[in-house]
Each structure stands twice: as C-alpha cells, then as structure tokens.
Enzyme design. Sequence first.
Site, mmCIF file in Angstrom:
data_model
loop_
_atom_site.group_PDB
_atom_site.id
_atom_site.type_symbol
_atom_site.label_atom_id
_atom_site.label_comp_id
_atom_site.label_asym_id
_atom_site.label_seq_id
_atom_site.Cartn_x
_atom_site.Cartn_y
_atom_site.Cartn_z
ATOM 1 N N PHE A 1 25.409 -17.402 15.430
ATOM 2 C CA PHE A 1 26.236 -17.801 14.631
ATOM 3 C C PHE A 1 27.680 -17.483 15.127
ATOM 4 O O PHE A 1 28.183 -16.433 15.635
ATOM 5 C CB PHE A 1 26.497 -17.132 13.009
ATOM 6 N N ASP A 2 28.607 -18.542 15.068
ATOM 7 C CA ASP A 2 29.937 -18.179 15.288
ATOM 8 C C ASP A 2 30.403 -17.365 14.010
ATOM 9 O O ASP A 2 29.909 -17.539 12.923
ATOM 10 C CB ASP A 2 31.015 -19.500 15.446
ATOM 11 N N LYS A 3 31.662 -16.305 14.232
ATOM 12 C CA LYS A 3 32.139 -15.860 12.885
ATOM 13 C C LYS A 3 33.080 -16.547 12.156
ATOM 14 O O LYS A 3 32.794 -16.860 10.959
ATOM 15 C CB LYS A 3 32.905 -14.393 13.454
ATOM 16 N N VAL B 1 25.280 -21.977 15.610
ATOM 17 C CA VAL B 1 26.000 -22.709 14.385
ATOM 18 C C VAL B 1 27.450 -22.575 14.614
ATOM 19 O O VAL B 1 27.791 -21.136 14.720
ATOM 20 C CB VAL B 1 25.289 -21.925 13.066
ATOM 21 N N LYS C 1 30.898 -17.248 25.461
ATOM 22 C CA LYS C 1 29.945 -17.845 24.565
ATOM 23 C C LYS C 1 28.922 -18.680 25.211
ATOM 24 O O LYS C 1 27.757 -18.537 24.730
ATOM 25 C CB LYS C 1 30.421 -18.609 23.363
#
Length: 687
Positions: free
Chosen positions: A361-363, A563, A547
Amino acid sequence: MTRQIPCSETADDHDHEDGASHDHGDGGFLGPNTELIFALASGAALGVGFVLEQWVSGIPSWLPLALFLLAYGFGGFFTVREAAENLRRKRFEIDTLMLVAAAGAAALGAWAEGALLLFLFSIGHALEHYAMGRAKRAIEALAELAPRTAHVRRGGQIVELPVEALEVGDVVVVRPNERLPADGFVVAGASSINQAPVTGESIPVDKQPVADAASARARPTQIGAASQVFAGTINGAGAIEIETTRKSSDTTLAKVVRMVSEAETQKSPTQRFTDQFARVFVPLVLVLAFLLLFAWVVVDEPFRDSFYRAMAVLVAASPCALAIATPSAVLSGVARAARAGVLIKGGAPLENLGSLSAIAFDKTGTLTEGRPRITDIVTVGTITQDDLLATAVAVERLSNHPLAEAIARDGGARLGDAAMATATDLKSLTGKGVTALLDGETIWIGKPEMFGADGVTALGDETASVVARLREEGRTLMVVRRGARDMGVIGLLDTPRAEAEPTLKALRTLGIERMIMISGDHQKAAQAVAGQVGLTEAWGDLMPEDKVVAIKRLRADGKIAMVGDGVNDAPAMATATVGIAMGAAGSDVALETADVALMSDDLSQLPFTVGLSRRTRAIILQNLIVSLGVVAFLVPATIFGLGIGPAVILHEGSTLLVVINALRLLGYRDRAEKRGAVSSALSPQST
C-alpha cells in the site's frame, strides 16, 4: 446482445476479421429468442413425426419423413450458418461435426436419429446463448445508466438536447430524482447524489457549488469531491445546475463501459492454458475418430455402427465446455465488479488478484485520508512564522501535490487576508520537493533529504535539530529555504482512514498473509501511520524509483498487488502483478494505468474485490473439473457403445452447466454485504 462462443473459440476471437459475427440471439425475424424458437419447433416436429411413425397406422409414409425434414430444417438452420462461417475462417468446430453426423444419419435412412441430434444440439446452444446473454446484459446495462437527453441553458432558455450534443462548458439543469447526463461540477443548488452506479458508494453524497467556477473550469482534475459529479448518477431531492467538463463520449461512465467491454477480450492465465490444451487435444481426437471409421475392418460390425461410433466420439470429445469455462466466469466476474464500482481490466488481473498472498500500500491518500494538515511551524533565527508561511504558501499554491495543497490551504487560512507575493517558475524535483522564484530569489521547499544532495547546500545545525525532533513525533516534514538561508520547518500529519484498519483485517481473513506500506515519507512517519492502521511492515524514505525496486523484491517472493492513486504510483503499480488504483472515477490517468480501478475513494472496496476474485478462481476451477471430467467419461464411453444421442445430451448439458455456474458470480456478495442484508431484514423497519 448475446453472442455465441464456439467450442474452440476464446473470448478474444469474438470479433471476426470482416466484421461478421455469430450472433444467433439477435437479428432473427422472431426477435432475440429466434434460435430458441427454432430449436423448440425442431423438437415439436421431431416429436410429432416420431409418434406418427411408431404408433399411428394407416398414414402415408411420407408424412413422418416430411416432419423429420422439417425438424432438420429448424434444428440445423443456425448450425449450418455457423458451420459455414467457421469453414470460411478455416476452423473445424462442433457445429460442423453435428452436421456431418446428421447427414450421415440421413444417408443411412435414420432420419429420426439425425433430427434428434440437431434438436438436442440447437436447444443446448440456444439455452447457452441465453445464459451468457445475462452476463452480457449486466455489462450493457451500465451504458443505459446515462439519460439520452439533457436540459441545457442556451440563450437564456432551457432547451432539451441529446446528450451527444452537449459541449464542454454547457450548464445543465438537473431536476430532483433525475439521472445526471454529464460529468461536471455543481455551479448552483445543493443536493445529495446517489453515486452507486459509478463508484459503488452505498450512501448518497452531499454536493454543493464550487467556490470559484473559473478555477474549477481551468483545473477540472482538482475539483473537490463535494462539487464533482458524474454522468449516470442519480440526483436527490434538490434541483442543481452543473457545468459539463467532458463530452458524452468521454465521461467516466462511458470510459468504464468501454473498458469493461474490452476487458472481456483479455485472456486469463487459465484461458491461455486451455487454448494450448485444445491445440494438442483436438487433432488427437480427429485422428482417433478417423481410425474408428475403420473399426468394421477389425470388429465384426456393419459400417453404419463404426460410423456412428466415430461421430459419437467426435461429439463427446469436442471441448465446448472447456473453451467456455473460463470466459464465462471472467465475463460474470467483471460484470459483477463493474456493478459495484470496481473496474477489472480482464481475466488476467481478475485471476491474479484471486491468488495473491501479499499487498503493498502507498501511504498518502491510500491508507490515510490524503488531506494532511499543518501541525507544527518552527522557524529558524529571526524568521517569523508569517514570513515562513507567506513564502511557503506563495510557492505551494502553484503545485497540486497533497502536501502542497495542505500548506496552501492551512497556511493561507492562518495568514488571513494578508497580501502575498506571487511566485513563478515552479519546478518539481520528483519525490523530493520543488523550487520557484519569489521576488528574484530561489525558494526551496521539500524533504530534509533534498538538502545536502545533488549540489544543494546541506541544512544548518539549527534546522537539522528541528528536523530530528519533529521526526521523533512522526511528522511529515517540509523544509523551506530562501536563497541561501534556511527559514524553518513545517510539520504535517495525515489522518489514517477510518476504514483502513477494518479493511486490513478483512484482507487477512481472506488469506492475504503479508501487507506492507511503502512510502516516500520518512521511516518514522511511515511507522507511525502503520502502527495506527495495524500494519507491522512499513518501508519509508522511498523515491518513486525505489518503490519500483521494492515491488520487484516483493514480487520475487510471489504475486503481489500495489494499491495507490494510479498517478504518482504508476511505475510501482506497473511493476506489481496487479496494480490497483483508488478514487479512479476522478482520475483519467488512474483509469488508464491500473489493472483494477476502485472508482470511489473507498478502501473498503478492496476486500470485496479480492473476495470476488477468489470466488471467480474457484468457479473457474469447478468449471474445468466439470468440462474435463465429462470429456474423460464420454470418450471411452462412446468408444464402448454409448449412443450419440446421450453423448450430445451430456455434452451440451456440461456446457450449459459451466455457464450457469459462472453466472452465480453475478449474485456474489461479500461478508459485509451479507451482514448488512441480514441486519436490514432483522431491523424493525423491515417488519
């Protein structure tokens, strides 16, 4: 519109090279059920002819024969048309085999048996087309959500125009309880709008006019959710006026319909396997059938029996159910997801999502609200807070990054009506910060890591001390420098989404064993948010290229989904097994780049999507077992004497069974939906 999928035809073969289609269900002079009517007429003629031949004496011999010929005509009409098309395309399908078998029966004088073959085959295909049509219609119903006309202000009057005639900038009047005809933003009136048809949100969303129509017009992608509206959604009790931002062919709904239709043609891994299997299996069956034609040479039986056995084996081994097992499930799964506001672009992401064991997940904007707020303003030296904020706001209001928007919004509110200079020449240093010119001086605003690298002067001791202190508190930091002088540090904090923690728990229940947050923010800030939402792994300090490397590392251990927002995270999402974008209804880029697009900005749609994908994989597996199991039973059974009639019944029955099994996906509900349905049923209002 329903379309037949022949036995060895897969979903991407639907479009013929010359535009022809085997569209049995449509275009018939008796309407969409013409094929079913013809099949029933064939059965009726066969039944009457058989009764007359067997149990009625004294009738002319030509009468039963005429009825059998009539049964041939009705039962073989669509089969002949399909076989001719397949032969023109140099394809050898079950349609052709059935015609050969029926013709052979006629040549041997067994008219009733030949008519029975064509009747059983045609009724099986007609029912199959009808069942597949249900999944098709579920998709096509999306296209019917948008109204065909709109009430537009033109020349001081309100005129009704086709939606195709709408231009960008038109003001459309939407009355209470009407569907919205276009994408745009509210310019007058207030109402609650049911966005479920597009985003899947179950609760109507309150809408109000934009504060600045000119600004919204200039930057339509930055319009707030409280003013943005979509074609196909349903207005509530208030009358509103909206200004259109897209033509009817470019609305979010139109793009979803187009992409869902295209998704049907994307092969899944299982479908590619079945195609490869069929390419080997079918020639082997043809060789076996040819050899069985000469069984009379070895076995003491007439040629008629050998011919029937060979035809029965061809019918039994035809991989119709196998060919449709996966496409029917994919079509139903994609249609069900689209109805819930989730766009899945084909069978590959649908299957892959169902086999995942890890999600990254991205934050910002994914696990958090994406609306950070200023919590700390610490100046350096003699700089005042107003000086620091005025400089930061002047620069950041030129950017659309979430952190920049937070500084411009909160900083502007703190400054009030104070006059501010205008910054120019904004340049983005991806993943680090920005530079701009203000009163002839260069302004630097960005992460602490931006300073002291790539030729940028390092932070002073006082600034570095402030950075270290605020980081221990889990703040996201932006350092402001004017010329060669550090002005200070702005600390921000983003609020975790309320649905983040229960969503992650639901994903664990579904079998997602590993969940990781990857963020460009500092490790301390990333860990602080991870702890709040229940994650044990948080990787911070990651640039966009980092990333991508992180996803590659994770993918080496197995399939992984990423995501994010589909924009800043596009490279990482493209690297993952499945890229999932949130809030895609308001982002063209997210719609285009993601494998799976959650149309609403709602993280809780993710467990539904994963659960649906897992159910789809289970349905595909069940269909494969049925289709291969029936073939495995029928081939030896027909070799050892099972008649061609029972073989056709079992063959067509298995094909119909896998389609009906796949259609169960259209009614899929996850656990949250089921609990909601039970609660509604038990509530006092429902009694």
